[in-house]
Design a protein around this motif. Structure first.
Motif, mmCIF file in Angstrom:
data_model
loop_
_atom_site.group_PDB
_atom_site.id
_atom_site.type_symbol
_atom_site.label_atom_id
_atom_site.label_comp_id
_atom_site.label_asym_id
_atom_site.label_seq_id
_atom_site.Cartn_x
_atom_site.Cartn_y
_atom_site.Cartn_z
ATOM 1 N N VAL A 15 2.729 -11.865 -24.711
ATOM 2 C CA VAL A 15 2.127 -13.071 -24.128
ATOM 3 C C VAL A 15 3.179 -13.801 -23.298
ATOM 4 O O VAL A 15 2.903 -14.249 -22.189
ATOM 5 C CB VAL A 15 1.518 -13.984 -25.217
ATOM 6 C CG1 VAL A 15 1.145 -15.345 -24.641
ATOM 7 C CG2 VAL A 15 0.304 -13.324 -25.848
ATOM 8 N N ALA A 16 4.393 -13.881 -23.815
ATOM 9 C CA ALA A 16 5.485 -14.528 -23.075
ATOM 10 C C ALA A 16 5.780 -13.776 -21.781
ATOM 11 O O ALA A 16 6.016 -14.396 -20.734
ATOM 12 C CB ALA A 16 6.733 -14.622 -23.940
ATOM 13 N N ARG A 23 2.980 -14.510 -19.355
ATOM 14 C CA ARG A 23 3.137 -15.881 -18.852
ATOM 15 C C ARG A 23 4.254 -15.930 -17.800
ATOM 16 O O ARG A 23 4.095 -16.554 -16.750
ATOM 17 C CB ARG A 23 3.444 -16.830 -19.995
ATOM 18 C CG ARG A 23 3.577 -18.268 -19.551
ATOM 19 C CD ARG A 23 4.024 -19.168 -20.699
ATOM 20 N NE ARG A 23 4.093 -20.536 -20.258
ATOM 21 C CZ ARG A 23 3.158 -21.438 -20.454
ATOM 22 N NH1 ARG A 23 2.073 -21.136 -21.114
ATOM 23 N NH2 ARG A 23 3.307 -22.667 -19.999
ATOM 24 N N VAL A 53 2.877 -14.439 -14.502
ATOM 25 C CA VAL A 53 1.969 -15.262 -13.693
ATOM 26 C C VAL A 53 2.636 -16.507 -13.142
ATOM 27 O O VAL A 53 2.169 -17.082 -12.160
ATOM 28 C CB VAL A 53 0.652 -15.628 -14.437
ATOM 29 C CG1 VAL A 53 -0.156 -14.393 -14.735
ATOM 30 C CG2 VAL A 53 0.909 -16.449 -15.674
ATOM 31 N N THR A 54 3.731 -16.941 -13.753
ATOM 32 C CA THR A 54 4.432 -18.125 -13.244
ATOM 33 C C THR A 54 5.617 -17.763 -12.350
ATOM 34 O O THR A 54 6.246 -18.648 -11.776
ATOM 35 C CB THR A 54 4.923 -19.018 -14.404
ATOM 36 O OG1 THR A 54 5.785 -18.267 -15.251
ATOM 37 C CG2 THR A 54 3.747 -19.566 -15.196
ATOM 38 N N ARG A 76 -3.449 -16.407 -28.846
ATOM 39 C CA ARG A 76 -2.381 -16.636 -27.852
ATOM 40 C C ARG A 76 -2.837 -16.201 -26.455
ATOM 41 O O ARG A 76 -2.579 -16.891 -25.465
ATOM 42 C CB ARG A 76 -1.123 -15.861 -28.234
ATOM 43 C CG ARG A 76 -0.396 -16.379 -29.424
ATOM 44 C CD ARG A 76 0.875 -15.569 -29.652
ATOM 45 N NE ARG A 76 1.485 -15.906 -30.907
ATOM 46 C CZ ARG A 76 1.593 -15.082 -31.932
ATOM 47 N NH1 ARG A 76 1.163 -13.854 -31.856
ATOM 48 N NH2 ARG A 76 2.163 -15.484 -33.044
ATOM 49 N N LEU A 125 -3.432 -18.463 -23.102
ATOM 50 C CA LEU A 125 -2.867 -18.124 -21.791
ATOM 51 C C LEU A 125 -3.963 -18.093 -20.733
ATOM 52 O O LEU A 125 -3.789 -18.612 -19.627
ATOM 53 C CB LEU A 125 -2.149 -16.771 -21.875
ATOM 54 C CG LEU A 125 -1.379 -16.346 -20.639
ATOM 55 C CD1 LEU A 125 -0.139 -17.217 -20.445
ATOM 56 C CD2 LEU A 125 -0.973 -14.877 -20.746
ATOM 57 N N LEU A 142 -4.952 -21.611 -19.761
ATOM 58 C CA LEU A 142 -3.954 -22.250 -18.893
ATOM 59 C C LEU A 142 -3.919 -21.658 -17.489
ATOM 60 O O LEU A 142 -3.671 -22.360 -16.519
ATOM 61 C CB LEU A 142 -2.559 -22.118 -19.506
ATOM 62 C CG LEU A 142 -2.230 -23.032 -20.667
ATOM 63 C CD1 LEU A 142 -0.895 -22.644 -21.283
ATOM 64 C CD2 LEU A 142 -2.197 -24.479 -20.197
ATOM 65 N N PHE A 143 -4.134 -20.338 -17.397
ATOM 66 C CA PHE A 143 -3.959 -19.645 -16.123
ATOM 67 C C PHE A 143 -5.218 -18.907 -15.692
ATOM 68 O O PHE A 143 -5.150 -17.858 -15.053
ATOM 69 C CB PHE A 143 -2.771 -18.675 -16.217
ATOM 70 C CG PHE A 143 -1.473 -19.370 -16.482
ATOM 71 C CD1 PHE A 143 -0.787 -20.010 -15.461
ATOM 72 C CD2 PHE A 143 -0.947 -19.419 -17.759
ATOM 73 C CE1 PHE A 143 0.397 -20.677 -15.704
ATOM 74 C CE2 PHE A 143 0.248 -20.079 -18.018
ATOM 75 C CZ PHE A 143 0.914 -20.719 -16.989
#
Length: 154
Positions: A41-42, A45, A48-49, A72, A76, A79-80
């Motif tokens: 997941v990290a 993330r 995508v950032t 999780r 995500l 948020l995205f």
């Protein structure tokens, strides 16, 4: 090539880290990819950032695992949601038994059969990955947007 679940997930991690602008995933339900694990997941993330315009497209046969066992990943997605899209493939494609994660820059993890941990990792080979990207585009166009948490069939 890989022939174990651990080898499969190592290949998934390598492809996610190598992705440049897009990640495309086709799978039955995401359970074996273990995208729900904190480190993945990290990594998603971070992807995508990393830069504006990066996106993730996921085509699933069944979203129940995602909805019930992936908080999780759902967080995500909340948020995205503007850069992560999930679609459900139609029933007539349920006979497809492979799984793949593809990147725009020639990385791919291809699992030949979802119930067996055999497959291959393709690294930085856009020519070899191109047919898989074309196949994903066909699956994507046949799939419908997935409303997570919605009740269907009523």
């Amino acid at each position: 090539y890989f022939d174990t679940e651990a080898g499969f997930r190592t290949a998934i991690d390598a492809a996610i880290l190598a992705a440049d602008a897009e990640i495309c995933i086709f799978d039955r339900d995401l359970a074996r990819l273990r995208l729900e694990e904190q480190a993945r997941v990290a990594a998603l993330r971070a992807f995508v950032t990393m830069r504006r315009g990066n996106r993730i497209r996921i085509a699933l046969k069944d979203s129940r695992h995602l909805e019930l066992k992936s908080p999780r990943l759902l967080a995500l997605l909340r948020l995205f949601g503007h850069v992560i899209e999930i679609r459900r493939t139609p029933e007539e494609l349920d006979r497809l038994c492979d799984s793949h994660l593809l990147t725009d820059n020639g990385f791919a993890v291809v699992r030949f059969h979802i119930d067996q941990p055999r497959g291959k990792l393709i690294m930085a080979d856009r020519i070899e990955v191109h047919p898989w990207l074309e196949r994903f585009a066909e699956l994507w166009s046949a799939a419908e947007p997935c409303s997570l948490g919605a009740t269907f069939g009523l």
